[in-house]
Write a protein that holds these residues in place. Structure first.
Motif, PDB file in Angstrom:
ATOM      1  N   GLN A 135       0.835  -1.207   0.000  1.00 62.21           N
ATOM      2  CA  GLN A 135       0.000   0.000   0.000  1.00 62.21           C
ATOM      3  C   GLN A 135       0.867   1.253   0.000  1.00 62.21           C
ATOM      4  OE1 GLN A 135      -2.909  -0.036   3.150  1.00 62.21           O
ATOM      5  NE2 GLN A 135      -3.786  -1.992   2.510  1.00 62.21           N
ATOM      6  N   SER A 136       1.978   1.193   0.732  1.00 61.40           N
ATOM      7  CA  SER A 136       2.866   2.352   0.751  1.00 61.40           C
ATOM      8  C   SER A 136       3.568   2.565  -0.593  1.00 61.40           C
ATOM      9  CB  SER A 136       3.915   2.192   1.853  1.00 61.40           C
ATOM     10  OG  SER A 136       4.818   1.150   1.532  1.00 61.40           O
ATOM     11  N   ARG A 138       1.969   2.192  -3.523  1.00 53.99           N
ATOM     12  CA  ARG A 138       0.951   2.400  -4.546  1.00 53.99           C
ATOM     13  C   ARG A 138       1.209   3.667  -5.374  1.00 53.99           C
ATOM     14  NH1 ARG A 138      -4.836   2.251  -1.967  1.00 53.99           N
ATOM     15  NH2 ARG A 138      -5.401   2.402  -4.171  1.00 53.99           N
ATOM     16  N   GLN A 139       1.915   4.622  -4.800  1.00 54.64           N
ATOM     17  CA  GLN A 139       2.178   5.874  -5.512  1.00 54.64           C
ATOM     18  C   GLN A 139       3.518   5.857  -6.242  1.00 54.64           C
ATOM     19  OE1 GLN A 139       0.232   7.921  -1.683  1.00 54.64           O
ATOM     20  NE2 GLN A 139       1.441   9.368  -2.863  1.00 54.64           N
ATOM     21  N   ASN A 140       4.129   4.671  -6.316  1.00 48.47           N
ATOM     22  CA  ASN A 140       5.412   4.549  -7.005  1.00 48.47           C
ATOM     23  C   ASN A 140       5.223   4.001  -8.415  1.00 48.47           C
ATOM     24  OD1 ASN A 140       6.501   5.335  -4.577  1.00 48.47           O
ATOM     25  ND2 ASN A 140       7.280   3.311  -4.041  1.00 48.47           N
ATOM     26  N   ARG A 200       8.403   8.485  -7.188  1.00 49.57           N
ATOM     27  CA  ARG A 200       7.359   8.605  -6.173  1.00 49.57           C
ATOM     28  C   ARG A 200       6.481   9.804  -6.516  1.00 49.57           C
ATOM     29  NH1 ARG A 200       4.947   5.824  -1.835  1.00 49.57           N
ATOM     30  NH2 ARG A 200       4.086   7.376  -0.383  1.00 49.57           N
ATOM     31  N   TYR A 203       0.298  12.062  -5.913  1.00 43.64           N
ATOM     32  CA  TYR A 203      -1.099  11.609  -5.938  1.00 43.64           C
ATOM     33  C   TYR A 203      -1.187  10.211  -6.557  1.00 43.64           C
ATOM     34  CZ  TYR A 203      -2.015  16.546  -5.102  1.00 43.64           C
ATOM     35  OH  TYR A 203      -2.032  17.825  -4.580  1.00 43.64           O
ATOM     36  N   TYR A 204      -2.009   9.379  -5.955  1.00 45.83           N
ATOM     37  CA  TYR A 204      -2.203   8.035  -6.476  1.00 45.83           C
ATOM     38  C   TYR A 204      -2.873   8.078  -7.850  1.00 45.83           C
ATOM     39  CZ  TYR A 204      -4.174   3.349  -6.970  1.00 45.83           C
ATOM     40  OH  TYR A 204      -4.530   2.121  -7.455  1.00 45.83           O
ATOM     41  N   THR A 205      -3.720   9.064  -8.066  1.00 47.12           N
ATOM     42  CA  THR A 205      -4.387   9.179  -9.376  1.00 47.12           C
ATOM     43  C   THR A 205      -3.379   9.401 -10.500  1.00 47.12           C
ATOM     44  OG1 THR A 205      -4.724  11.538  -8.898  1.00 47.12           O
ATOM     45  CG2 THR A 205      -6.543  10.032  -8.387  1.00 47.12           C
ATOM     46  N   THR A 207      -0.408   8.145 -10.549  1.00 46.75           N
ATOM     47  CA  THR A 207       0.174   6.819 -10.786  1.00 46.75           C
ATOM     48  C   THR A 207      -0.718   5.995 -11.706  1.00 46.75           C
ATOM     49  OG1 THR A 207       1.136   6.868  -8.552  1.00 46.75           O
ATOM     50  CG2 THR A 207       1.047   4.729  -9.662  1.00 46.75           C
ATOM     51  N   GLN A 208      -2.003   6.013 -11.457  1.00 42.48           N
ATOM     52  CA  GLN A 208      -2.934   5.267 -12.289  1.00 42.48           C
ATOM     53  C   GLN A 208      -2.944   5.786 -13.726  1.00 42.48           C
ATOM     54  OE1 GLN A 208      -3.117   2.657 -10.208  1.00 42.48           O
ATOM     55  NE2 GLN A 208      -5.204   2.396 -10.960  1.00 42.48           N
ATOM     56  N   GLN A 231       4.118  -1.026 -12.161  1.00 42.34           N
ATOM     57  CA  GLN A 231       3.739  -0.701 -10.794  1.00 42.34           C
ATOM     58  C   GLN A 231       4.787  -1.248  -9.839  1.00 42.34           C
ATOM     59  OE1 GLN A 231      -0.245  -1.871  -9.870  1.00 42.34           O
ATOM     60  NE2 GLN A 231      -0.164  -1.146  -7.737  1.00 42.34           N
TER      61      GLN A 231
END
Length: 289
Positions: A135-136, A138-140, A200, A203-205, A207-208, A231
């Motif tokens: 989870q940590s 996820r933004q990578n 890094r 925002y997670y968005t 990354t997506q 990912q």
């Protein structure tokens, strides 16, 4: 002492025996002489002397044999007694060891349920820890194939502009928190090829968006070389996903539709509308395409 030595060296004890024999012989001779004729008396006296001599010899031989046997038996009994003592000590030590083993078995039997419970708890804790780690991450975004040094001395500013350009992102700029190469420099490891880059994003968005654009574009060719976007996962998840790489390649070549789910689950869409989930490498091996 042998019988020859004994009779060849008579001692004072032998003289006493002979004196006694003479007295007994004289008494017997007198007794015979008073009751028998002269010839018969002499024959009987000789028989008595012969018998007495034989008795003395037998007694002496028996005594010497007894002494000799006592000496030899004592020589044999001594090491036997020593061995017996050692065996007794060994038996005592073995009894102590057996008691300790029995105590340990009792303790082990008592602790087995506790150990099993601890193993279950530890497994759950490791699974949760791995989940938190992923989870940590996820933004990578992990970028593979980018030439060493292409990012310059300001990697954050470089990737902030470079990623939208090579992927053709049209929804505005991205916010990059950190960017760096993974692992030690090539000159220290002796490996060939550029190291992966770990970016890094804030925002997670973002990354997506980057991963979706990379999948849609397929091959990404740049001036710094052919690059791929992935990912970022923990080492354990990355290992599991790598194990199923050949199976996914075979599925693609066979034209079988599937999706690859976290952490490393292959979900196959069957022609009859059902689906099959392959969660382990053994499931992949057992699946018949």
């Amino acid at each position: 002492m042998s019988l020859d030595e004994f009779f060849a060296h008579p001692g004072s004890s032998k003289k006493r025996e002979m004196s006694k024999r003479g007295v007994k012989a004289k008494a017997s001779s007198d007794l015979v002489a008073s009751n028998c004729p002269e010839k018969e008396t002499m024959c009987d006296a000789e028989d008595a002397l012969s018998t007495l001599r034989d008795d003395v010899i037998v007694d002496k031989v028996t005594s010497n044999i007894s002494k000799y046997m006592d000496i030899k038996i004592s020589e044999v009994i001594k090491p036997i007694n020593e061995l017996t003592e050692k065996f007794d000590n060994l038996i005592e030590r073995m009894e102590t060891v057996e008691q300790r083993v029995s105590d340990l078995e009792d303790v082990t039997a008592t602790n087995e349920p506790r150990i099993a419970a601890l193993e279950t708890q530890l497994k759950k804790a490791m699974e949760r820890l791995e989940s938190f780690e992923n989870q940590s991450r996820r933004q990578n975004v992990r970028i593979v194939g980018l030439k060493e040094g292409a990012e310059g001395r300001a990697p954050v500013d470089f990737f902030k502009k470079w990623i939208p350009e090579v992927l053709g992102l049209q929804q505005g700029a991205i916010t990059v928190d950190r960017a760096h190469r993974t692992g030690p420099p090539m000159r220290l490891t002796g490996t060939e090829g550029p190291r992966a880059v770990l970016v890094r994003l804030h925002y997670y968005t973002d990354t997506q968006r980057i991963l979706q654009a990379a999948r849609a574009k397929g091959t990404v060719n740049t001036e710094a070389g052919k690059v791929s976007f992935y990912q970022d996962f923990s080492a354990e998840v990355a290992r599991k996903r790598k194990e199923s790489a050949n199976a996914r390649k075979a599925l693609r070549e066979a034209g079988i539709k599937y999706s690859f789910l976290y952490p490393a689950i292959i979900k196959i869409f069957n022609p009859d509308g059902t689906s099959s989930s392959l969660a382990t490498i053994q499931d992949v091996k057992d699946y018949s395409m």
